[in-house]
Motif scaffolding. Sequence first.
Motif, PDB file in Angstrom:
ATOM      1  N   VAL A 149     -17.641  -0.233  29.547  1.00 35.19           N
ATOM      2  CA  VAL A 149     -16.555   0.731  29.370  1.00 35.19           C
ATOM      3  C   VAL A 149     -16.792   1.963  30.235  1.00 35.19           C
ATOM      4  CG1 VAL A 149     -15.407   2.240  27.702  1.00 35.19           C
ATOM      5  CG2 VAL A 149     -16.012  -0.091  27.051  1.00 35.19           C
ATOM      6  N   TYR A 150     -18.037   2.406  30.291  1.00 32.23           N
ATOM      7  CA  TYR A 150     -18.359   3.599  31.086  1.00 32.23           C
ATOM      8  C   TYR A 150     -18.074   3.353  32.573  1.00 32.23           C
ATOM      9  CZ  TYR A 150     -20.959   7.390  33.256  1.00 32.23           C
ATOM     10  OH  TYR A 150     -21.308   8.476  34.018  1.00 32.23           O
ATOM     11  N   GLY A 192     -24.562  -6.138  16.158  1.00 32.61           N
ATOM     12  CA  GLY A 192     -23.651  -5.055  16.523  1.00 32.61           C
ATOM     13  C   GLY A 192     -24.255  -4.131  17.563  1.00 32.61           C
ATOM     14  N   LEU A 193     -25.542  -3.791  17.394  1.00 30.44           N
ATOM     15  CA  LEU A 193     -26.216  -2.943  18.365  1.00 30.44           C
ATOM     16  C   LEU A 193     -26.310  -3.631  19.730  1.00 30.44           C
ATOM     17  CD1 LEU A 193     -29.120  -1.501  16.168  1.00 30.44           C
ATOM     18  CD2 LEU A 193     -27.030  -0.324  16.905  1.00 30.44           C
ATOM     19  N   ALA A 245     -21.301  -3.457  25.693  1.00 27.47           N
ATOM     20  CA  ALA A 245     -19.935  -2.960  25.843  1.00 27.47           C
ATOM     21  C   ALA A 245     -19.888  -1.531  26.378  1.00 27.47           C
ATOM     22  CB  ALA A 245     -19.206  -3.037  24.498  1.00 27.47           C
ATOM     23  N   ILE A 246     -20.790  -0.679  25.909  1.00 26.04           N
ATOM     24  CA  ILE A 246     -20.735   0.735  26.305  1.00 26.04           C
ATOM     25  C   ILE A 246     -20.917   0.913  27.816  1.00 26.04           C
ATOM     26  CG2 ILE A 246     -21.920   2.948  26.099  1.00 26.04           C
ATOM     27  CD1 ILE A 246     -22.344   2.365  23.156  1.00 26.04           C
ATOM     28  N   VAL A 288     -24.181  -5.901  20.896  1.00 27.70           N
ATOM     29  CA  VAL A 288     -22.837  -5.880  21.495  1.00 27.70           C
ATOM     30  C   VAL A 288     -22.535  -4.502  22.081  1.00 27.70           C
ATOM     31  CG1 VAL A 288     -20.366  -6.061  20.996  1.00 27.70           C
ATOM     32  CG2 VAL A 288     -21.949  -7.728  20.033  1.00 27.70           C
ATOM     33  N   LEU A 289     -22.886  -3.445  21.334  1.00 25.96           N
ATOM     34  CA  LEU A 289     -22.649  -2.086  21.828  1.00 25.96           C
ATOM     35  C   LEU A 289     -23.444  -1.800  23.099  1.00 25.96           C
ATOM     36  CD1 LEU A 289     -22.598   0.028  18.529  1.00 25.96           C
ATOM     37  CD2 LEU A 289     -20.667  -0.543  20.008  1.00 25.96           C
ATOM     38  N   SER A 290     -24.676  -2.315  23.156  1.00 21.03           N
ATOM     39  CA  SER A 290     -25.497  -2.084  24.346  1.00 21.03           C
ATOM     40  C   SER A 290     -24.896  -2.737  25.584  1.00 21.03           C
ATOM     41  CB  SER A 290     -26.916  -2.619  24.117  1.00 21.03           C
ATOM     42  OG  SER A 290     -26.904  -4.039  24.005  1.00 21.03           O
TER      43      SER A 290
END
Length: 297
Positions: free
Chosen positions: A35-36, A24-25, A31-32, A27-29
Motif C-alpha cells: 500500500v505504501y 494477521g500480523l 500489505a502495508i 498479512v499486515l507485514s
Amino acid sequence: MEKIKKKYSKTDCLILGIGFLILGLFVLSIAIPIVYVVLASFMDPTVLNNQGLSFHIKDWTLDAYRRVLENEMIWRGFLNSFLYSLAFTAISVFITLLAAYPLSKKEFVGRKFFNLIFLITMFFGGGMIPTFILINQLHMVNTVWAVLIPGAFNVWNMILARTYYQSIPAELREASAIDGANEIQHFFKIMMPVCKPIIAVLALWSFVGMWNSYFDAMIYLNDANLQPLQLVLRSILVQNTPQPGMIADIQSTAEMAKVAEQLKYATIVVSSLPLLVMYPFFQKYFDQGIMVGSVKG
C-alpha cells in the motif's frame, strides 16, 4: 438438516487466537509495504520527502508514471521480460513434464538412479564461474538462450509433476493401450488434458520466476536492447540512476534525487501489474496443484 456446531475448549480457542493473530500480523507485514509503495508512486516527491504520505489531492501527481511510460527503455525491457517469460514457461513446462513422465513409472529401468541424480543437483552445483565458462563455450553469451536454457529444468517442479502423474489411475494407460495408443500418443492425448492443474501451476511458477529474474541477464546479456525490465528496475532501485531522458529536464541534483525516489515506486508498480493481473486466473489451479502429494489415499 442442522449443522452440528463444533465446540472448542479454552485451550483450542487460545491456540486459534494466537494463530489468527500471527497470520494477521503476517498479512499486515505484506500489505502495508505494498500500500505504501502504491500511494508513494502517486505522491509529489517534495511532499513525500518532507511530510511523508498525504491524502490531499493537491499533493498527488501522475508525473512519475508519465516519465516511466514515456521512457523507451522501460517499454523495451517490459516487452523483453514478457517474451522471455512466455518462452521460458513453454520450454520449462514441456521439459519438466517430459522428464517426469518416465520417472513416474515403476517399471522404468533406472528409475531410482535418475531420481538420485536429479536430487543431487538440488544440493550441489558447479557454481557461477564454471557455469559462465560453459555458457561461453556454447556461444550463448549475449543471446536470449543464455537466459532461457540454463534454468529451464527445475528438479522440484519435476518432482511435483511426477507425483501428479502417479496420482492418475493406471487404468487410463491400460485403456489407451487396448485402443492401440503408444506412449507418445498416450502422453499427449490422454495425460496432457488430465494434467491441466499441474501444468497451470508449473506455468505460473515459471512465468513468475523468469519475470522477477535479473541476475542471469545481468551476467550474460551485454546488449541493452536484450535486457529485461528487471535490469532497468535494478538500475533505478540499486544504483539510484534513472535511465537517460527520464529526468533530463531537471538540473538540480537534489530535485533529481527526489524524482528518482518517486520513479522507484512507480516502476515497482508497473513491473508488478502483469503478475497481479495473471494470478486470479490461475488461482484455482494453483490451489489444486500445490496440494499434490500432500494427501495419500
